[in-house]
Design a protein around this motif. Structure first.
Motif, short mmCIF file in Angstrom:
data_model
loop_
_atom_site.label_atom_id
_atom_site.label_comp_id
_atom_site.label_asym_id
_atom_site.label_seq_id
_atom_site.Cartn_x
_atom_site.Cartn_y
_atom_site.Cartn_z
N LEU A 187 -5.42 9.30 -16.37
CA LEU A 187 -4.46 8.36 -15.70
C LEU A 187 -5.11 7.07 -15.00
CD1 LEU A 187 -1.76 8.31 -13.90
CD2 LEU A 187 -3.16 9.27 -11.95
N TRP A 239 -4.59 4.07 -12.79
CA TRP A 239 -3.99 3.56 -11.46
C TRP A 239 -4.96 3.01 -10.59
CZ3 TRP A 239 -5.61 5.44 -6.43
CH2 TRP A 239 -4.69 4.89 -5.67
N ALA A 252 -2.25 12.82 -6.01
CA ALA A 252 -1.40 12.21 -6.81
C ALA A 252 -0.18 13.04 -7.07
CB ALA A 252 -1.88 11.76 -8.17
N LEU A 297 4.55 9.10 -12.06
CA LEU A 297 3.68 9.06 -10.97
C LEU A 297 4.38 8.44 -9.90
CD1 LEU A 297 0.90 9.20 -9.39
CD2 LEU A 297 0.25 6.89 -10.17
N VAL A 310 0.51 8.39 -4.69
CA VAL A 310 -0.72 8.51 -4.40
C VAL A 310 -1.19 8.56 -2.96
CG1 VAL A 310 -3.36 8.25 -4.92
CG2 VAL A 310 -1.40 7.99 -6.90
#
Length: 190
Positions: A40, A42, A104, A113, A116
């Motif tokens: 992921l 991020w 998340a 997504l 978070v």
């Protein structure tokens, strides 16, 4: 915790997909792991699948005392996390380095997504290596929360030189050394 309405709606339905993230900022670089099968990207960091990751209970408390928690990373040869790779952490500058635990939240249908949420911020205190017959080789990081910052001393002096070192051009303390004391009499004149 503040969640966007899209996450709250999915939580009410019981359909949100939650995955754990761990970010460790060591002296040689910042590393991220995700409890998932795929990486992921991020926040400027790519979180790599981390095999079996366990985080101890994150107890909440009032006050200024530091709470302890542990992060376990078990070997996962399929992901390249062999015992030899896990042992290389000893070459890192890890002591008193920040570690952050996140949740998340993903959309269960699209995999997007959504949000978070940081759960716990702390510092790595020490690392332990254990051999477990069921899980194999494990790396365990003993961590303490950022409440440790309350016990650290501040070496600042309230002077122009100290202020210039932190913020060049800031003249806040320019008159601090020349200011005298003034006696103020209260009540009747003497």
């Amino acid at each position: 915790m503040t969640f966007p309405s899209s996450v709250l709606d999915l939580l009410d339905e019981g359909r949100v997909d939650v995955r754990g993230l761990i970010k460790s900022a060591f002296g040689t670089g910042t590393y991220g792991f995700i409890k998932a099968q795929t990486p992921l990207a991020w926040g400027g960091l790519t979180y790599q699948p981390g095999g079996v990751i366990k985080v101890s209970d994150l107890d909440g408390s009032m006050g200024t005392s530091a709470q302890q928690f542990t992060v376990e990373l078990a070997e996962s040869p399929d992901d390249g996390l062999t015992p030899d790779v896990l042992k290389t952490i000893e070459m890192e500058d890890y002591r008193d380095r920040p570690v952050t635990i996140y949740d998340a939240h993903f959309h269960p249908d699209t995999g997007e997504l959504l949000h978070v949420e940081p759960l716990r911020r702390g510092y790595v205190d020490q690392l332990r290596h254990e051999e477990d017959s069921g899980e194999g080789y494990k790396l365990i990081a003993d961590c303490e929360t950022r409440a440790l910052d309350y016990t650290r001393t501040n070496g600042r002096k309230r002077t122009m030189a100290d202020q210039a070192r932190r913020s060049p051009g800031d003249d806040f303390y320019i008159n601090a050394a020349t200011t005298g004391r003034e006696e103020i009499l209260w009540g009747r004149n003497r």
